[in-house]
Design a protein around this motif. Structure first.
Motif, short mmCIF file in Angstrom:
data_model
loop_
_atom_site.label_atom_id
_atom_site.label_comp_id
_atom_site.label_asym_id
_atom_site.label_seq_id
_atom_site.Cartn_x
_atom_site.Cartn_y
_atom_site.Cartn_z
N ARG A 71 -11.84 -48.25 16.92
CA ARG A 71 -12.67 -47.10 17.31
C ARG A 71 -12.33 -46.62 18.72
O ARG A 71 -12.37 -45.42 19.00
N GLU A 75 -11.08 -42.82 19.33
CA GLU A 75 -11.80 -41.90 20.21
C GLU A 75 -10.95 -41.48 21.41
O GLU A 75 -10.94 -40.32 21.81
N TRP A 83 -10.39 -39.48 14.68
CA TRP A 83 -11.74 -39.37 15.24
C TRP A 83 -12.33 -38.03 14.83
O TRP A 83 -11.98 -37.00 15.38
N ARG A 90 -18.61 -38.69 12.09
CA ARG A 90 -18.38 -39.94 12.84
C ARG A 90 -19.44 -40.97 12.50
O ARG A 90 -19.15 -42.16 12.37
N THR A 94 -18.78 -44.62 10.87
CA THR A 94 -19.31 -45.86 11.43
C THR A 94 -20.15 -46.61 10.41
O THR A 94 -20.08 -47.84 10.31
N GLN A 95 -20.92 -45.87 9.62
CA GLN A 95 -21.71 -46.49 8.56
C GLN A 95 -20.83 -47.31 7.62
O GLN A 95 -21.13 -48.47 7.31
N CYS A 97 -17.79 -48.45 8.17
CA CYS A 97 -17.19 -49.59 8.88
C CYS A 97 -18.16 -50.76 8.93
O CYS A 97 -17.79 -51.92 8.68
N ASN A 98 -19.41 -50.47 9.28
CA ASN A 98 -20.42 -51.53 9.36
C ASN A 98 -20.68 -52.13 7.98
O ASN A 98 -20.88 -53.34 7.84
N ALA A 161 -12.70 -44.98 9.54
CA ALA A 161 -13.30 -45.71 8.42
C ALA A 161 -12.25 -46.10 7.39
O ALA A 161 -12.30 -47.20 6.82
N GLU A 164 -10.46 -49.20 8.73
CA GLU A 164 -11.25 -50.43 8.65
C GLU A 164 -11.25 -51.01 7.24
O GLU A 164 -11.03 -52.21 7.04
#
Length: 214
Positions: A71, A75, A83, A90, A94-95, A97-98, A161, A164
């Motif tokens: 990330r 960025e 990015w 974004r 991130t959602q 990736c988590n 994403a 990842e």
């Protein structure tokens, strides 16, 4: 020039290498970890007190944890490429990736992949391995409809994403495990396979890491 610390057989190092090449960034990679050792030195502990790989040095700045590195690079250097310009895109990236870290990574890498390469067939708990692979398949059934109608996870452009989660897909689709039907995930994986950086860093022959008897 950036320095990336870590052996290139680690999936966590591979995804950083993928980003670096996608963005055309110059770097030097230093072999540490696994058969190369080097993680228990005071010098490395100053870079990463967890004594794990990878670590990225960018000038006088250093960062560890592969997802954070991905990330950061996206960025800092990937505006308009990895990015997304839109804050909601974004957030969705991130959602996912988590989600990958919480719902896929341990069951796939630790409970499925590693037993197939680091445990002999005679000592392997086949039931636990099959159960973990089934959980991974069910997780990817959540991702599958999210990919319907567009090329990548948060639209039609590659994002962090895709890095990842996509870093896992070559191993997932080439391991000798049962997999559910995942038409949109498989089509997405097919698109990733056309990218030179993916071919170079992710599509490695993981069988070279198998111990005798595995």
């Amino acid at each position: 020039m950036m320095k990336l610390w870590g052996r290139d057989t680690s999936v966590n190092v591979q995804k950083v290498l993928w980003v670096l090449d996608e963005l055309g960034l110059p770097y030097e990679r230093i072999d540490v970890g696994g058969p190369f050792g080097g993680l228990d030195t005071p010098e490395y502990a100053r870079l990463n007190p967890n004594r794990k790989i990878p670590v990225l040095e960018d000038g006088n700045f250093s960062i560890w944890e592969s997802g954070a590195i991905v990330r950061y690079l996206a960025e800092a250097y990937g505006a308009g490429k990895l990015w997304p310009a839109d804050v909601k895109s974004r957030a969705l990236a991130t959602q996912w990736c988590n989600w990958c870290q919480g719902s896929v990574y341990v069951d796939f890498i630790v409970n499925t992949f590693q037993p197939l390469i680091r445990v002999t067939a005679a000592e392997r708990d086949s039931g636990s391995l099959a159960a973990a692979a089934e959980r991974v398949g069910k997780a990817f059934q959540i991702l599958d409809p999210a990919l319907a109608g567009h090329d990548f996870i948060v639209g039609d452009e590659l994002s962090f994403a895709d890095i990842e989660i996509g870093a896992l897909m070559h191993r997932y689709f080439t391991l000798p495990i049962d997999r559910p039907a995942l038409p949109d995930v498989e089509a997405w994986y097919g698109r990733l396979k056309t990218r030179p950086a993916y071919q170079k860093h992710i599509m490695q022959d993981w069988t070279t890491m198998k111990i005798p008897g595995a």
